[in-house]
Motif scaffolding. Structure first.
Motif, PDB file in Angstrom:
ATOM      1  N   PHE A   1      20.242  43.232  48.402  1.00  0.00           N
ATOM      2  CA  PHE A   1      20.953  42.048  47.985  1.00  0.00           C
ATOM      3  C   PHE A   1      22.372  42.364  47.702  1.00  0.00           C
ATOM      4  CE2 PHE A   1      23.026  39.634  44.233  1.00  0.00           C
ATOM      5  CZ  PHE A   1      22.934  38.368  44.672  1.00  0.00           C
TER       6      PHE A   1
ATOM      7  N   ARG B   1      25.369  40.418  50.073  1.00  0.00           N
ATOM      8  CA  ARG B   1      26.442  39.567  49.346  1.00  0.00           C
ATOM      9  C   ARG B   1      27.849  39.927  49.688  1.00  0.00           C
ATOM     10  NH1 ARG B   1      26.380  34.546  46.487  1.00  0.00           N
ATOM     11  NH2 ARG B   1      24.382  33.838  47.344  1.00  0.00           N
TER      12      ARG B   1
ATOM     13  N   PRO C   1      21.740  21.745  44.620  1.00  0.00           N
ATOM     14  CA  PRO C   1      20.589  21.615  43.975  1.00  0.00           C
ATOM     15  C   PRO C   1      19.362  22.196  44.765  1.00  0.00           C
ATOM     16  CG  PRO C   1      21.766  19.411  43.925  1.00  0.00           C
ATOM     17  CD  PRO C   1      22.567  20.388  44.944  1.00  0.00           C
ATOM     18  N   PHE C   2      19.579  22.468  46.335  1.00  0.00           N
ATOM     19  CA  PHE C   2      18.519  22.918  46.947  1.00  0.00           C
ATOM     20  C   PHE C   2      18.569  24.351  47.145  1.00  0.00           C
ATOM     21  CE2 PHE C   2      18.731  18.616  48.870  1.00  0.00           C
ATOM     22  CZ  PHE C   2      17.363  17.895  48.329  1.00  0.00           C
TER      23      PHE C   2
ATOM     24  N   LYS D   1      21.406  25.927  48.250  1.00  0.00           N
ATOM     25  CA  LYS D   1      22.117  26.512  49.412  1.00  0.00           C
ATOM     26  C   LYS D   1      23.562  26.986  48.750  1.00  0.00           C
ATOM     27  CE  LYS D   1      24.309  24.606  53.510  1.00  0.00           C
ATOM     28  NZ  LYS D   1      23.893  25.297  54.658  1.00  0.00           N
ATOM     29  N   PRO D   2      24.067  28.374  48.994  1.00  0.00           N
ATOM     30  CA  PRO D   2      25.097  28.574  48.382  1.00  0.00           C
ATOM     31  C   PRO D   2      26.369  28.128  49.419  1.00  0.00           C
ATOM     32  CG  PRO D   2      24.088  30.400  49.748  1.00  0.00           C
ATOM     33  CD  PRO D   2      23.148  29.307  49.765  1.00  0.00           C
TER      34      PRO D   2
ATOM     35  N   VAL E   1      22.660  32.546  55.686  1.00  0.00           N
ATOM     36  CA  VAL E   1      22.103  33.759  55.388  1.00  0.00           C
ATOM     37  C   VAL E   1      20.671  34.016  55.534  1.00  0.00           C
ATOM     38  CG1 VAL E   1      22.108  35.865  54.122  1.00  0.00           C
ATOM     39  CG2 VAL E   1      24.105  34.438  54.048  1.00  0.00           C
TER      40      VAL E   1
ATOM     41  N   HIS F   1      17.130  37.115  55.114  1.00  0.00           N
ATOM     42  CA  HIS F   1      16.888  38.358  55.452  1.00  0.00           C
ATOM     43  C   HIS F   1      15.280  38.549  55.293  1.00  0.00           C
ATOM     44  CE1 HIS F   1      15.569  38.435  50.923  1.00  0.00           C
ATOM     45  NE2 HIS F   1      16.731  37.262  51.071  1.00  0.00           N
TER      46      HIS F   1
ATOM     47  N   ASP G   1      17.323  32.065  60.662  1.00  0.00           N
ATOM     48  CA  ASP G   1      16.264  32.765  59.832  1.00  0.00           C
ATOM     49  C   ASP G   1      15.760  34.051  60.792  1.00  0.00           C
ATOM     50  OD1 ASP G   1      14.466  32.705  57.643  1.00  0.00           O
ATOM     51  OD2 ASP G   1      12.902  32.350  59.366  1.00  0.00           O
TER      52      ASP G   1
ATOM     53  N   GLU H   1      12.557  27.128  59.667  1.00  0.00           N
ATOM     54  CA  GLU H   1      13.299  27.549  58.477  1.00  0.00           C
ATOM     55  C   GLU H   1      14.762  27.182  58.833  1.00  0.00           C
ATOM     56  OE1 GLU H   1      11.598  30.381  56.174  1.00  0.00           O
ATOM     57  OE2 GLU H   1      13.691  30.921  55.527  1.00  0.00           O
TER      58      GLU H   1
ATOM     59  N   LEU I   1      15.861  23.756  58.816  1.00  0.00           N
ATOM     60  CA  LEU I   1      16.057  23.294  57.437  1.00  0.00           C
ATOM     61  C   LEU I   1      17.079  23.793  56.564  1.00  0.00           C
ATOM     62  CD1 LEU I   1      12.031  23.031  56.651  1.00  0.00           C
ATOM     63  CD2 LEU I   1      13.583  21.093  57.076  1.00  0.00           C
ATOM     64  N   LYS I   2      17.511  25.068  56.833  1.00  0.00           N
ATOM     65  CA  LYS I   2      18.641  25.664  56.443  1.00  0.00           C
ATOM     66  C   LYS I   2      19.948  24.998  56.867  1.00  0.00           C
ATOM     67  CE  LYS I   2      18.053  30.186  55.095  1.00  0.00           C
ATOM     68  NZ  LYS I   2      17.479  31.483  55.509  1.00  0.00           N
TER      69      LYS I   2
ATOM     70  N   GLY J   1      20.183  21.915  55.078  1.00  0.00           N
ATOM     71  CA  GLY J   1      20.497  22.212  53.676  1.00  0.00           C
ATOM     72  C   GLY J   1      19.578  22.078  52.719  1.00  0.00           C
ATOM     73  N   THR J   2      18.578  21.268  53.098  1.00  0.00           N
ATOM     74  CA  THR J   2      17.045  21.125  52.208  1.00  0.00           C
ATOM     75  C   THR J   2      16.272  22.155  52.006  1.00  0.00           C
ATOM     76  OG1 THR J   2      15.844  20.415  53.972  1.00  0.00           O
ATOM     77  CG2 THR J   2      17.057  18.746  52.986  1.00  0.00           C
TER      78      THR J   2
ATOM     79  N   PHE K   1      12.644  24.162  52.518  1.00  0.00           N
ATOM     80  CA  PHE K   1      11.338  23.561  52.497  1.00  0.00           C
ATOM     81  C   PHE K   1      11.239  22.667  51.367  1.00  0.00           C
ATOM     82  CE2 PHE K   1      10.617  27.471  54.571  1.00  0.00           C
ATOM     83  CZ  PHE K   1       9.999  27.025  55.918  1.00  0.00           C
ATOM     84  N   SER K   2      12.112  22.193  50.426  1.00  0.00           N
ATOM     85  CA  SER K   2      12.069  21.198  49.570  1.00  0.00           C
ATOM     86  C   SER K   2      12.346  19.859  50.054  1.00  0.00           C
ATOM     87  CB  SER K   2      12.747  21.397  48.314  1.00  0.00           C
ATOM     88  OG  SER K   2      14.012  21.452  48.842  1.00  0.00           O
TER      89      SER K   2
END
Ligand SMILES: CC(C)(COP(=O)(O)OP(=O)(O)OC[C@H]1O[C@@H](n2cnc3c(N)ncnc32)[C@H](O)[C@@H]1OP(=O)(O)O)[C@@H](O)C(=O)NCCC(=O)NCCS
Length: 237
Positions: free
Chosen positions: A42, A46, A70-71, A73-74, A88, A90, A108, A153, A156-157, A160-161, A163-164
């Protein structure tokens, strides 16, 4: 656009040189990992993210400030760098860090696992078309499963959502027009146009995918080498 690969060989050099660049909340997150190895990964991820972003933005790695949507995403809070998108991902043994200007990007990576299949896998996440593709690949659906998973993935990344969102409203498929290594995506059956969707050539042990909201993008894959960090005082090991 560029994708940087961070493999386990550079974890320690990156940690040694850049760990001080982490913010107090990142250090707290690092401490929450029970296993040293996961903590180091980690921290390295970072640190490499900060180091690479600072290169693109010409600032100090430690001056970067992130906030989290809120999802989860940094995104960069400081500097105000809306034009630079990053993503990112991993898995055991590899991390990917993707950067692109003036578009959305999602990446991903998953480790190859032989015989990956359990009843109901992908339920609620895969679309009906994807579930059919998976059924057609049985009794050995690993390759198909990982390609659907990584593609979805990545998309969806980029959106920005994660899997939610509404993962099963999206379908990812091989792109028969552009051929091997290319895929396409649709939302409730409507093709998502103007994007670049690629499978990433990461060798036999990993599967990876990229989604980029830019047509015909040129993508370069680069390894983070221990020597990449030489100019900040690390010798290659
Ligand atoms: C995004 C998501 C698909 C990542 O899945 P994963 O397989 O566990 O992890 P990966 O290694 O591929 O990606 C992790 C990285 O994705 C990024 N990320 C997290 N959420 C994200 C999102 N919504 N969109 C884009 N990227 C996201 C982070 O950079 C994270 O890296 P970090 O853990 O080092 O900070 C998953 O976490 C998800 O669906 N999240 C949304 C769920 C949600 O709403 N969570 C609220 C949390 S506050």
């Amino acid at each position: 656009m560029q994708i940087w690969l961070l493999d386990d060989a550079v974890i320690q050099p990156v940690c040694r040189v850049l760990a001080d660049a982490l913010s107090p909340d990142e250090q707290q997150r690092a401490r929450a990992y029970r296993q040293q190895w996961h903590r180091d990964r980690f921290v390295a991820r970072r640190c490499a993210l900060r180091w690479l972003l600072s290169g693109y933005l010409s600032c100090n790695p430690e001056s970067l400030r992130f906030r989290v949507t809120p999802f989860g995403k940094p995104v960069l809070q400081w500097p105000d760098a809306e034009r630079l998108a990053f993503s990112v991902s991993h898995t055991d043994g590899m991390a990917l860090l993707a950067f692109a200007w003036d578009c959305r990007v999602g990446v991903d990576v998953e480790q190859w696992i032989d015989g990956l299949d359990t009843p109901g896998i992908g339920r609620g996440t895969f679309s009906a078309t994807e579930e059919k593709m998976l059924d057609a690949a049985r009794p050995d659906p690993t390759a198909r499963l990982l390609s659907i998973w990584t593609r979805k993935e990545a998309l969806l990344k980029a959106l920005g959502t994660g899997f939610s969102g509404e993962p099963n409203a999206y379908t990812t498929e091989d792109d028969s027009l552009l051929g091997e290594g290319h895929w396409c995506a649709s939302h409730h059956g409507a093709r998502i146009a103007g994007w670049t969707f690629l499978d990433l050539p990461l060798g036999a042990h990993f599967r990876g995918a990229l989604a980029l909201s830019l047509e015909g993008a040129r993508v370069t894959l680069q390894f983070c080498q221990a020597s990449s960090f030489a100019d900040i005082g690390v010798s290659a090991e």
